[in-house]
Design a protein around this motif. Structure first.
Motif, PDB file in Angstrom:
ATOM      1  N   GLU A  26      -2.808  -5.719  -2.876  1.00  0.00           N
ATOM      2  CA  GLU A  26      -2.413  -4.555  -2.069  1.00  0.00           C
ATOM      3  C   GLU A  26      -0.902  -4.524  -1.858  1.00  0.00           C
ATOM      4  O   GLU A  26      -0.269  -3.470  -2.007  1.00  0.00           O
ATOM      5  CB  GLU A  26      -3.115  -4.594  -0.708  1.00  0.00           C
ATOM      6  CG  GLU A  26      -4.588  -4.311  -0.764  1.00  0.00           C
ATOM      7  CD  GLU A  26      -5.287  -4.552   0.564  1.00  0.00           C
ATOM      8  OE1 GLU A  26      -6.408  -4.052   0.695  1.00  0.00           O
ATOM      9  OE2 GLU A  26      -4.722  -5.215   1.458  1.00  0.00           O
ATOM     10  N   GLN A  29       1.177  -3.447  -4.875  1.00  0.00           N
ATOM     11  CA  GLN A  29       1.116  -2.032  -5.261  1.00  0.00           C
ATOM     12  C   GLN A  29       2.439  -1.323  -4.976  1.00  0.00           C
ATOM     13  O   GLN A  29       2.773  -0.343  -5.637  1.00  0.00           O
ATOM     14  CB  GLN A  29       0.003  -1.299  -4.505  1.00  0.00           C
ATOM     15  CG  GLN A  29      -1.379  -1.671  -4.947  1.00  0.00           C
ATOM     16  CD  GLN A  29      -2.407  -0.915  -4.143  1.00  0.00           C
ATOM     17  OE1 GLN A  29      -2.924   0.084  -4.628  1.00  0.00           O
ATOM     18  NE2 GLN A  29      -2.691  -1.373  -2.944  1.00  0.00           N
ATOM     19  N   LEU A  75       2.146  -6.456 -10.262  1.00  0.00           N
ATOM     20  CA  LEU A  75       0.878  -6.115 -10.896  1.00  0.00           C
ATOM     21  C   LEU A  75       1.100  -6.082 -12.402  1.00  0.00           C
ATOM     22  O   LEU A  75       2.141  -5.616 -12.875  1.00  0.00           O
ATOM     23  CB  LEU A  75       0.371  -4.759 -10.416  1.00  0.00           C
ATOM     24  CG  LEU A  75       0.020  -4.646  -8.933  1.00  0.00           C
ATOM     25  CD1 LEU A  75      -0.464  -3.232  -8.615  1.00  0.00           C
ATOM     26  CD2 LEU A  75      -1.025  -5.669  -8.528  1.00  0.00           C
ATOM     27  N   THR A  78      -0.801  -0.790 -13.933  1.00  0.00           N
ATOM     28  CA  THR A  78      -1.104   0.145 -12.842  1.00  0.00           C
ATOM     29  C   THR A  78      -2.608   0.320 -12.656  1.00  0.00           C
ATOM     30  O   THR A  78      -3.051   0.808 -11.626  1.00  0.00           O
ATOM     31  CB  THR A  78      -0.453   1.515 -13.092  1.00  0.00           C
ATOM     32  OG1 THR A  78      -0.912   2.023 -14.353  1.00  0.00           O
ATOM     33  CG2 THR A  78       1.068   1.416 -13.088  1.00  0.00           C
ATOM     34  N   ALA A  81      -3.887  -1.150  -9.425  1.00  0.00           N
ATOM     35  CA  ALA A  81      -3.759  -0.269  -8.255  1.00  0.00           C
ATOM     36  C   ALA A  81      -4.859   0.786  -8.268  1.00  0.00           C
ATOM     37  O   ALA A  81      -5.414   1.121  -7.217  1.00  0.00           O
ATOM     38  CB  ALA A  81      -2.379   0.382  -8.240  1.00  0.00           C
ATOM     39  N   ARG A 112       0.079   5.754   0.601  1.00  0.00           N
ATOM     40  CA  ARG A 112       0.470   5.414  -0.777  1.00  0.00           C
ATOM     41  C   ARG A 112       1.053   6.627  -1.448  1.00  0.00           C
ATOM     42  O   ARG A 112       0.820   7.698  -1.375  1.00  0.00           O
ATOM     43  CB  ARG A 112      -0.733   4.908  -1.574  1.00  0.00           C
ATOM     44  CG  ARG A 112      -1.320   3.709  -0.931  1.00  0.00           C
ATOM     45  CD  ARG A 112      -1.304   2.530  -1.904  1.00  0.00           C
ATOM     46  NE  ARG A 112      -1.702   1.358  -1.213  1.00  0.00           N
ATOM     47  CZ  ARG A 112      -0.854   0.444  -0.752  1.00  0.00           C
ATOM     48  NH1 ARG A 112       0.408   0.590  -0.923  1.00  0.00           N
ATOM     49  NH2 ARG A 112      -1.281  -0.617  -0.147  1.00  0.00           N
TER      50      ARG A 112
END
Length: 112
Positions: A26, A29, A75, A78, A81, A112
């Motif tokens: 998290e 992200q 990450l 993507t 995410a 987000r």
């Protein structure tokens, strides 16, 4: 014959089955972070965070690089995410509003 796909998928979900690992993903992200920054955000011992980062790295969910003395994590794709967002949507649709979890999910999705 290799490992069946359903077994590989199950291993991915087992990797996601630890609260520290989910929290790390998290946080990542929002962009790459140094280990010291992750430690500041997650209340765990450095050795525990190191173990969890190693699990995420072996699973291919995060990548790391060095910037001088700092180790930076990000990450690996993507899609990680996207998977977390799908998890939020699933939880929002199946959870009763116990303890305000649905509201927390709604607020997290708008940030987000």
């Amino acid at each position: 014959m290799g490992v069946p796909l359903h077994q590989v998928k199950a291993e991915l979900f087992r990797t996601l089955g630890h609260p520290v690992r989910v929290r790390v993903l998290e946080l990542l992200q929002d962009g790459p972070r140094a280990v010291r920054d992750l430690l500041h955000e997650i209340d765990v011992e450095p050795s525990n965070l190191s173990q969890q980062l190693a699990v995420l790295r072996r699973a291919g969910l995060v990548a790391s690089s060095r910037e001088g003395a700092l180790v930076i994590y990000m990450l690996s794709t993507t899609d990680v995410a996207d998977l977390l967002a799908a998890g939020r949507r699933i939880l929002a649709s199946v959870l009763d509003d116990r303890d305000g979890l649905r509201e927390q999910l709604r607020l997290e999705g708008t940030s987000r």
